[in-house]
Enzyme design. Structure first.
Site, short mmCIF file in Angstrom:
data_model
loop_
_atom_site.label_atom_id
_atom_site.label_comp_id
_atom_site.label_asym_id
_atom_site.label_seq_id
_atom_site.Cartn_x
_atom_site.Cartn_y
_atom_site.Cartn_z
N LYS A 27 41.09 15.83 -78.52
CA LYS A 27 40.01 16.64 -77.97
C LYS A 27 39.11 17.20 -79.08
O LYS A 27 37.96 17.49 -78.86
CB LYS A 27 40.60 17.88 -77.27
N LYS B 233 44.87 10.09 -84.37
CA LYS B 233 45.19 10.26 -82.96
C LYS B 233 43.93 10.50 -82.14
O LYS B 233 43.03 11.19 -82.61
CB LYS B 233 46.12 11.48 -82.89
N LYS C 110 46.31 22.26 -87.44
CA LYS C 110 45.39 23.10 -86.68
C LYS C 110 44.84 24.26 -87.49
O LYS C 110 43.72 24.70 -87.28
CB LYS C 110 46.08 23.65 -85.42
#
Ligand code: AMP
Ligand code: TRP
Length: 339
Positions: free
Chosen positions: A204, A201, A117
């Site tokens: 979003k 994966k 992230k």
């Protein structure tokens, strides 16, 4: 669920930071509704986690309601399970601080989600993003929750929660005070991959909307996205065939299995040797059949935001009733004056 000496209690959370997708549904939401029939369950909307990266205040509020609507539309019943926003229950932030003093920086440094992230420039990431998994441990343990339904990507965070619980129990010589919470990740939906890349994966934050099925997508869009889903020149595999070189096909079979309640073997047997021109429309029909009622219910719930807010505030009160006595014990154990 395996046995512990603690009363079983289920806790999970989803961040209000973008549209919900099929991965969230199969990895988490679908299990939420099932577990509520047998256990005490708390399902949190983790807005404190969301603000570890910038969130527009108006959008945050709206997305909090959207996650609540997704919980309700997936069958979570506020009479059975507690649903509430994390920021409305003080125990989360308080216990997170105590746990920041229990967890070791070496443990947190190993968390791969932070690395993903934060990107290359970790110096510009917020301190909150770094300590995010410690807050997650506090979420779970403020309720002495024993079981945590999540997707596979959360396994590492759950291991950290166990380490923190264990160290607290050892440091303060209170064996068994906190349970060692267990991740519930069983089933074919625990790791849904991108429709464009079977090694990434479904997420979003993927810039390509075609990589995921959103819970707000209508039937036409779902059909189009599955039609465009990446596959290969082959046909549907035979039983026992190794799919390690065909991750996209593997993923579509898992999705079919998770949506249909058939196991993977049965899905493979049903479509053996067929072209993707047969399998993809069958998968799209199944997805529409399962998701359309959820999409419809979500928009019905969202048309009455006041009712959602009432449910969430009542949920927060119930959650605080559970966490407060636990927090009183924690303060005493640590040795705070007046506790
Ligand atoms: P997030 O959207 O990251 O807040 O995730 C909410 C829940 O959905 C967590 O339990 C995740 O583990 C789960 N989840 C997110 N993405 C996926 C995925 N691609 N496959 C399965 N579960 C997922
Ligand atoms: N970190 C989780 C995710 O990204 C969300 C989360 C926060 C959570 N606190 C939690 C999940 C506690 C389970 C239990 O998906």
């Amino acid at each position: 669920m395996s046995k512990t000496s603690h009363t079983p209690r289920v806790f999970s959370g989803v961040q209000p930071s973008g549209a919900m997708h099929l991965g969230n549904y199969l990895g988490a939401l679908k299990k939420f509704a099932i577990l509520q029939h047998e256990h005490e369950c708390l399902y949190c909307i983790v807005d404190l986690h969301a603000i570890t990266v910038w969130q527009d205040p108006t959008v945050l509020k709206q997305q909090t309601r959207e996650i609540a609507a997704a919980y309700l539309a997936s069958g979570v019943d506020p009479k059975k399970a507690i649903i509430y926003p994390q920021s409305n229950v003080r125990a989360h932030t308080e216990l997170a601080w105590y746990f920041n003093c229990v967890a070791r920086t070496g443990w947190v440094n190993r968390m791969t989600q932070f690395k993903d992230k934060a990107g290359k420039n970790t110096e510009r990431a917020s301190v909150g993003l770094y300590t995010y998994p410690v807050l997650q441990a506090a979420d779970i343990l403020a309720f002495k929750a024993t079981h945590v339904p999540v997707g596979e990507d959360q396994k590492q965070h759950l291991e950290l929660s166990r380490d923190i619980a264990q160290k607290f129990n050892n440091d303060f010589n209170v064996p068994d005070f906190f349970p060692l919470p267990e991740a519930l990740t069983q089933g074919p939906g625990a790791r849904v991959m991108s429709l464009r890349d079977g090694t990434a994966k479904m997420s979003k934050s993927d810039p390509s909307d075609n990589s995921r099925i959103n819970l707000t997508d209508n039937a036409d869009i779902i059909v189009k996205k599955f039609k465009k889903a990446k596959t290969d020149m082959g046909v549907m595999p035979a039983p026992g065939e190794d799919l390690s070189e065909r991750p996209e096909v593997d993923n579509l079979i898992s999705i079919y299995s998770a949506l249909s309640e058939m196991n993977r073997k049965q899905v493979v047997a049903q479509f053996e040797g067929q072209g993707f021109g047969v399998f993809k429309p069958a998968l799209a029909d199944l997805a529409v059949e399962k998701l359309a009622p959820i999409t419809l219910l979500m928009s019905r719930y969202l048309s009455d935001p006041d009712e959602i807010d009432r449910i969430l505030l009542a949920g927060a009160e119930k959650a605080a009733e559970i966490s407060e006595p636990i927090m009183r014990d924690v303060r005493k154990i640590i040795g705070f004056l007046g506790a």
